[in-house]
Structures are given as C-alpha cells and as structure tokens.
Write a protein that holds these residues in place. Structure first.
Motif, PDB file in Angstrom:
ATOM      1  N   LEU A  95       0.927  -1.268  -0.011  1.00 47.95           N
ATOM      2  CA  LEU A  95      -0.075   0.016   0.129  1.00 47.95           C
ATOM      3  C   LEU A  95       0.821   1.250  -0.035  1.00 47.95           C
ATOM      4  O   LEU A  95       1.900   1.405   0.728  1.00 47.95           O
ATOM      5  CB  LEU A  95      -0.991   0.153   1.166  1.00 47.95           C
ATOM      6  N   ILE A  96       0.756   2.063  -0.766  1.00 51.78           N
ATOM      7  CA  ILE A  96       1.085   3.623  -0.889  1.00 51.78           C
ATOM      8  C   ILE A  96       0.105   4.455  -0.536  1.00 51.78           C
ATOM      9  O   ILE A  96      -0.948   4.523  -1.100  1.00 51.78           O
ATOM     10  CB  ILE A  96       1.773   3.696  -2.178  1.00 51.78           C
ATOM     11  N   VAL A  97       0.641   5.400   0.508  1.00 49.90           N
ATOM     12  CA  VAL A  97      -0.554   6.185   1.032  1.00 49.90           C
ATOM     13  C   VAL A  97       0.156   7.647   1.001  1.00 49.90           C
ATOM     14  O   VAL A  97       1.056   7.913   1.760  1.00 49.90           O
ATOM     15  CB  VAL A  97      -0.842   6.025   2.638  1.00 49.90           C
ATOM     16  N   PRO A  98      -0.507   8.220   0.095  1.00 45.99           N
ATOM     17  CA  PRO A  98       0.138   9.771  -0.215  1.00 45.99           C
ATOM     18  C   PRO A  98       0.176  10.706   0.879  1.00 45.99           C
ATOM     19  O   PRO A  98       0.828  11.580   1.171  1.00 45.99           O
ATOM     20  CB  PRO A  98      -0.564  10.121  -1.524  1.00 45.99           C
ATOM     21  N   GLU A 116       3.414   7.206   3.254  1.00 43.60           N
ATOM     22  CA  GLU A 116       3.575   5.927   3.886  1.00 43.60           C
ATOM     23  C   GLU A 116       3.635   4.877   2.728  1.00 43.60           C
ATOM     24  O   GLU A 116       2.875   4.888   1.809  1.00 43.60           O
ATOM     25  CB  GLU A 116       2.951   5.477   4.970  1.00 43.60           C
ATOM     26  N   ILE A 117       4.559   4.031   2.674  1.00 36.20           N
ATOM     27  CA  ILE A 117       4.513   2.784   1.987  1.00 36.20           C
ATOM     28  C   ILE A 117       4.747   1.679   2.679  1.00 36.20           C
ATOM     29  O   ILE A 117       5.514   1.525   3.776  1.00 36.20           O
ATOM     30  CB  ILE A 117       5.451   2.812   0.926  1.00 36.20           C
ATOM     31  N   VAL A 118       3.663   0.461   2.864  1.00 39.91           N
ATOM     32  CA  VAL A 118       3.817  -0.587   3.539  1.00 39.91           C
ATOM     33  C   VAL A 118       3.821  -1.692   2.646  1.00 39.91           C
ATOM     34  O   VAL A 118       2.939  -1.948   1.855  1.00 39.91           O
ATOM     35  CB  VAL A 118       2.701  -0.522   4.611  1.00 39.91           C
ATOM     36  N   LEU A 131       7.150  -4.553   6.334  1.00 38.98           N
ATOM     37  CA  LEU A 131       7.988  -3.446   6.258  1.00 38.98           C
ATOM     38  C   LEU A 131       7.225  -2.123   6.217  1.00 38.98           C
ATOM     39  O   LEU A 131       6.303  -2.102   5.452  1.00 38.98           O
ATOM     40  CB  LEU A 131       9.003  -3.526   5.112  1.00 38.98           C
ATOM     41  N   ASP A 132       7.279  -1.055   7.000  1.00 36.78           N
ATOM     42  CA  ASP A 132       6.678   0.181   7.111  1.00 36.78           C
ATOM     43  C   ASP A 132       7.801   1.385   7.059  1.00 36.78           C
ATOM     44  O   ASP A 132       8.614   1.292   7.809  1.00 36.78           O
ATOM     45  CB  ASP A 132       6.072   0.133   8.535  1.00 36.78           C
ATOM     46  N   VAL A 133       7.439   1.958   5.955  1.00 33.91           N
ATOM     47  CA  VAL A 133       8.278   3.071   5.698  1.00 33.91           C
ATOM     48  C   VAL A 133       7.418   4.574   5.683  1.00 33.91           C
ATOM     49  O   VAL A 133       6.615   4.667   4.866  1.00 33.91           O
ATOM     50  CB  VAL A 133       9.237   3.167   4.443  1.00 33.91           C
ATOM     51  N   ASP A 134       7.834   5.496   6.458  1.00 33.82           N
ATOM     52  CA  ASP A 134       7.300   6.631   6.638  1.00 33.82           C
ATOM     53  C   ASP A 134       8.094   7.812   6.054  1.00 33.82           C
ATOM     54  O   ASP A 134       9.285   7.917   6.193  1.00 33.82           O
ATOM     55  CB  ASP A 134       6.817   7.144   8.085  1.00 33.82           C
ATOM     56  N   SER A 135       7.383   8.787   5.557  1.00 30.64           N
ATOM     57  CA  SER A 135       8.048  10.223   5.233  1.00 30.64           C
ATOM     58  C   SER A 135       7.367  11.461   5.865  1.00 30.64           C
ATOM     59  O   SER A 135       6.004  11.191   6.255  1.00 30.64           O
ATOM     60  CB  SER A 135       7.941  10.383   3.811  1.00 30.64           C
ATOM     61  N   ASP A 136       8.263  12.320   6.184  1.00 31.59           N
ATOM     62  CA  ASP A 136       7.381  13.442   6.759  1.00 31.59           C
ATOM     63  C   ASP A 136       7.312  14.472   5.466  1.00 31.59           C
ATOM     64  O   ASP A 136       6.862  15.742   5.881  1.00 31.59           O
ATOM     65  CB  ASP A 136       8.753  14.201   7.869  1.00 31.59           C
ATOM     66  N   GLN A 137       7.065  14.058   4.515  1.00 26.87           N
ATOM     67  CA  GLN A 137       6.567  14.691   3.405  1.00 26.87           C
ATOM     68  C   GLN A 137       5.530  14.207   2.777  1.00 26.87           C
ATOM     69  O   GLN A 137       5.323  12.839   2.494  1.00 26.87           O
ATOM     70  CB  GLN A 137       7.543  14.710   2.172  1.00 26.87           C
ATOM     71  N   LEU A 138       4.454  14.921   2.064  1.00 30.16           N
ATOM     72  CA  LEU A 138       3.422  14.235   1.467  1.00 30.16           C
ATOM     73  C   LEU A 138       3.737  13.622   0.180  1.00 30.16           C
ATOM     74  O   LEU A 138       4.700  14.251  -0.366  1.00 30.16           O
ATOM     75  CB  LEU A 138       2.223  15.385   1.212  1.00 30.16           C
ATOM     76  N   ASN A 139       3.012  12.631  -0.305  1.00 32.52           N
ATOM     77  CA  ASN A 139       3.173  12.119  -1.449  1.00 32.52           C
ATOM     78  C   ASN A 139       4.549  11.723  -1.894  1.00 32.52           C
ATOM     79  O   ASN A 139       5.108  12.176  -2.956  1.00 32.52           O
ATOM     80  CB  ASN A 139       2.604  13.042  -2.521  1.00 32.52           C
ATOM     81  N   ASP A 145       9.604   3.617  -5.820  1.00 26.80           N
ATOM     82  CA  ASP A 145       9.615   2.899  -4.263  1.00 26.80           C
ATOM     83  C   ASP A 145       9.094   1.498  -4.371  1.00 26.80           C
ATOM     84  O   ASP A 145       9.717   0.655  -3.652  1.00 26.80           O
ATOM     85  CB  ASP A 145       8.992   3.767  -3.387  1.00 26.80           C
ATOM     86  N   ARG A 146       7.967   1.367  -4.823  1.00 23.32           N
ATOM     87  CA  ARG A 146       7.207   0.011  -4.722  1.00 23.32           C
ATOM     88  C   ARG A 146       8.131  -1.111  -5.362  1.00 23.32           C
ATOM     89  O   ARG A 146       8.354  -2.105  -4.723  1.00 23.32           O
ATOM     90  CB  ARG A 146       5.899   0.062  -5.491  1.00 23.32           C
TER      91      ARG A 146
END
Length: 160
Positions: A95-98, A116-118, A131-139, A145-146
């Motif tokens: 899942l990619i969450v913008p 986030e991308i999970v 695997l959970d990867v978060d960003s402090d930036q939108l989109n 990445d996927r």
C-alpha cells in the motif's frame, strides 16, 4: 560485512535504490539471525534513502508486533486490518498512502509522518512480517519505491 553504505545523496531515487539494494543483500548474506538482519536493513534504508521512519512489524499470535526500526518511538502492537500496516497484512499487498491523514483508520504513531509505503513479506504463502516506511513529506512514495522495495522484500523472504 560492510561497515558503511556507499550512496550518492544527490542521485535520483532509482539510482540510490540500484546502489543500495545490492549492498543490503551483501550485508545480510551469511547472517542467519533475523533480528540482526532486519535491524541492519532498517538502518540501511533510513540512512541510505533518508526516510523519516523505517521499521518492521512481525506477525505473532495474530497481531503485528514491533520489530527492529529506525526513527521516533512507534506503536508496539497493531491488529489485523487496522491502519495501513494492519490493512497490508490483511490484504497481503503493498500500500502506498500519499497522505496518511486521508487513510481511513490511520494509526498516528507520529504526527510528523505524512506519507507511507507498507509492504508484506511472505513465508509459506502467509504474511510473516511487514516493512513500514514513513516520510515527513506528503506524496513521497511512488512506483519506483514500490518496485525496489518489493525486490527487497523478496530478499527478506529468503531470510524467513
């Protein structure tokens, strides 16, 4: 084992991944301890790609339990189907969450996380970890990445 990563910070995202993924594979080759490998992978992704938060959740006793991570303190337990991680576990797909604030039921472990991308890893056709990867930036996450992170998940599956 390598003691440092070789990544050109100014390189485009795909080039960074092309450099980083083989280094991660070399890092885990010959090491049998899953926790040690996941810890090094989380660190390599955080520092190699400059992510805000990188971590693993392991499926244990019908819950996702926090595993090795890099970044701010995180949620310890997540139910199946809850939040982005629990939904990835339930659906068995990336899942990619913008914008995490727009994801129904998002679990805000850190208010600084914006996108986030999970990704799931499988053992015996069942999701074994996330695997959970978060960003402090939108989109901040896309198909580049996927593709590369799904390649990484195939490496991780060999460790399970």
């Amino acid at each position: 084992m390598a003691e440092e990563l070789f990544i050109t910070e100014s390189a485009p995202k795909a080039e960074k991944y092309k450099s980083l993924i083989p280094q991660i594979e070399a890092l885990v080759t010959g090491e049998s301890d899953l926790v040690a490998n996941l810890a090094n992978i989380a660190s390599a992704l955080k520092f190699g790609m400059g992510y805000f938060w990188v971590g693993f959740y392991l499926v244990k006793n019908d819950e996702l339990i926090l595993g090795p991570f890099q970044g701010p303190i995180a949620c310890t337990r997540i139910a199946k189907g809850r939040g982005v991680c629990g939904t990835t576990w339930a659906e068995g797909k990336t899942l990619i969450v913008p914008n995490v604030d727009e994801f129904p039921g998002h679990i805000a472990c850190s208010s600084d996380s914006k996108s986030e991308i999970v990704l799931p890893a499988f053992k015996n056709s069942e999701v074994a970890l996330i695997l959970d990867v978060d960003s402090d930036q939108l989109n901040d996450f896309d198909e580049v990445d996927r593709a590369y992170l799904e390649d990484l998940m195939r490496i991780i599956e060999k460790l399970l």
